[in-house]
Scaffold this motif. Structure first.
Motif, mmCIF file in Angstrom:
data_model
loop_
_atom_site.group_PDB
_atom_site.id
_atom_site.type_symbol
_atom_site.label_atom_id
_atom_site.label_comp_id
_atom_site.label_asym_id
_atom_site.label_seq_id
_atom_site.Cartn_x
_atom_site.Cartn_y
_atom_site.Cartn_z
ATOM 1 N N ALA A 50 -8.505 2.375 4.594
ATOM 2 C CA ALA A 50 -9.009 2.476 3.220
ATOM 3 C C ALA A 50 -8.871 1.126 2.510
ATOM 4 O O ALA A 50 -9.775 0.710 1.775
ATOM 5 C CB ALA A 50 -8.266 3.566 2.460
ATOM 6 N N TYR A 51 -7.764 0.442 2.739
ATOM 7 C CA TYR A 51 -7.574 -0.880 2.133
ATOM 8 C C TYR A 51 -8.627 -1.862 2.645
ATOM 9 O O TYR A 51 -9.246 -2.580 1.861
ATOM 10 C CB TYR A 51 -6.165 -1.398 2.425
ATOM 11 N N ARG A 72 -4.728 5.344 8.364
ATOM 12 C CA ARG A 72 -5.577 5.833 7.280
ATOM 13 C C ARG A 72 -5.463 4.926 6.049
ATOM 14 O O ARG A 72 -6.470 4.545 5.443
ATOM 15 C CB ARG A 72 -5.166 7.270 6.932
ATOM 16 N N LEU A 73 -4.236 4.550 5.689
ATOM 17 C CA LEU A 73 -4.013 3.690 4.518
ATOM 18 C C LEU A 73 -4.637 2.309 4.694
ATOM 19 O O LEU A 73 -5.298 1.795 3.786
ATOM 20 C CB LEU A 73 -2.511 3.514 4.262
ATOM 21 N N ARG A 130 -0.974 8.070 9.582
ATOM 22 C CA ARG A 130 -0.921 7.884 8.129
ATOM 23 C C ARG A 130 -1.080 6.408 7.762
ATOM 24 O O ARG A 130 -1.789 6.063 6.814
ATOM 25 C CB ARG A 130 0.376 8.457 7.569
ATOM 26 N N ALA A 131 -0.443 5.525 8.538
ATOM 27 C CA ALA A 131 -0.561 4.088 8.287
ATOM 28 C C ALA A 131 -1.981 3.606 8.569
ATOM 29 O O ALA A 131 -2.539 2.802 7.807
ATOM 30 C CB ALA A 131 0.447 3.314 9.136
ATOM 31 N N LEU A 183 0.855 -1.179 0.000
ATOM 32 C CA LEU A 183 0.000 0.000 0.000
ATOM 33 C C LEU A 183 0.891 1.229 0.000
ATOM 34 O O LEU A 183 1.771 1.359 0.852
ATOM 35 C CB LEU A 183 -0.907 0.011 1.224
ATOM 36 N N ASP A 184 0.672 2.125 -0.933
ATOM 37 C CA ASP A 184 1.449 3.355 -1.050
ATOM 38 C C ASP A 184 0.521 4.547 -0.862
ATOM 39 O O ASP A 184 -0.569 4.563 -1.430
ATOM 40 C CB ASP A 184 2.059 3.472 -2.453
ATOM 41 N N GLY A 185 0.977 5.542 -0.108
ATOM 42 C CA GLY A 185 0.211 6.771 0.022
ATOM 43 C C GLY A 185 0.682 7.602 1.188
ATOM 44 O O GLY A 185 1.243 7.090 2.147
ATOM 45 N N ASP A 186 0.482 8.892 1.074
ATOM 46 C CA ASP A 186 0.800 9.847 2.137
ATOM 47 C C ASP A 186 2.247 9.722 2.608
ATOM 48 O O ASP A 186 2.537 9.819 3.801
ATOM 49 C CB ASP A 186 -0.182 9.671 3.301
#
Length: 169
Positions: free
Chosen positions: A108-109, A104-105, A101-102, A5-8
């Motif tokens: 969403a996943y 949140r990711l 941040r983790a 998972l990539d983001g933020d």
């Protein structure tokens, strides 16, 4: 399950052999041993056993919290059966909002996975940092009865948190 998972500014990925020294850096700390069901002291042998456990799990994802440099700084977990999420950031890496941040990711996943129930957190009443992380991502205490877990070393009293207004659950 091999996911990334990539983001933020983060990459969440499965733990790997190359992470063994970082597992020790992250988990070999009295506070981590107090909050988490990990060995204390958390040495190389404990890291190897932990890595084996993460790889063997069929119902829980264990993901290293990394950045562009691929250095593991913490962990986020997702129980694929219950929707429970956990997170931890190693003491040397705190203050960068990595946990929020983790969380949140991975939330969403989890929302994208069919069959995974609504996500939730279980937090001890004295864990102010974890509560601040949960609030930052939109989780709120449900107000229900806490879950009591006797993990051998100590008794945990965990309060359930879910997303949104607690009156809507």
């Amino acid at each position: 399950m091999q996911i990334r998972l990539d983001g933020d500014g983060l990459v969440l990925r499965p733990w790997a052999e190359r992470d063994l020294p970082q597992l020790v850096v992250i988990f070999d700390h009295p506070e981590m041993a107090h909050r988490l069901p990990v060995a204390a002291p958390f040495d190389r042998a404990a890291a190897e056993a932990y890595l084996a456990r993460t790889r063997a799990s069929q119902e829980r994802l264990y993901l290293a919290v990394t950045g562009a440099d691929d250095l593991a700084r913490g962990e986020v977990t997702l129980n694929l059966v219950t929707g429970g999420i956990g997170y931890a950031v190693g003491p040397p890496y705190r203050g960068e909002r990595l946990a929020a941040r983790a969380l949140r990711l991975v939330t969403a996943y989890a929302d994208s996975l069919p069959g995974v129930p609504t996500t939730y957190l279980e937090i001890e009443a004295d864990n102010a940092a974890s509560m601040a992380t949960a609030r930052a991502v939109g989780y709120r205490p449900t107000g229900g009865e806490p879950v009591v877990v006797d993990e051998g070393r100590r008794r945990l009293v965990l309060h359930r948190w879910e997303r949104g207004d607690p009156g809507t659950h």
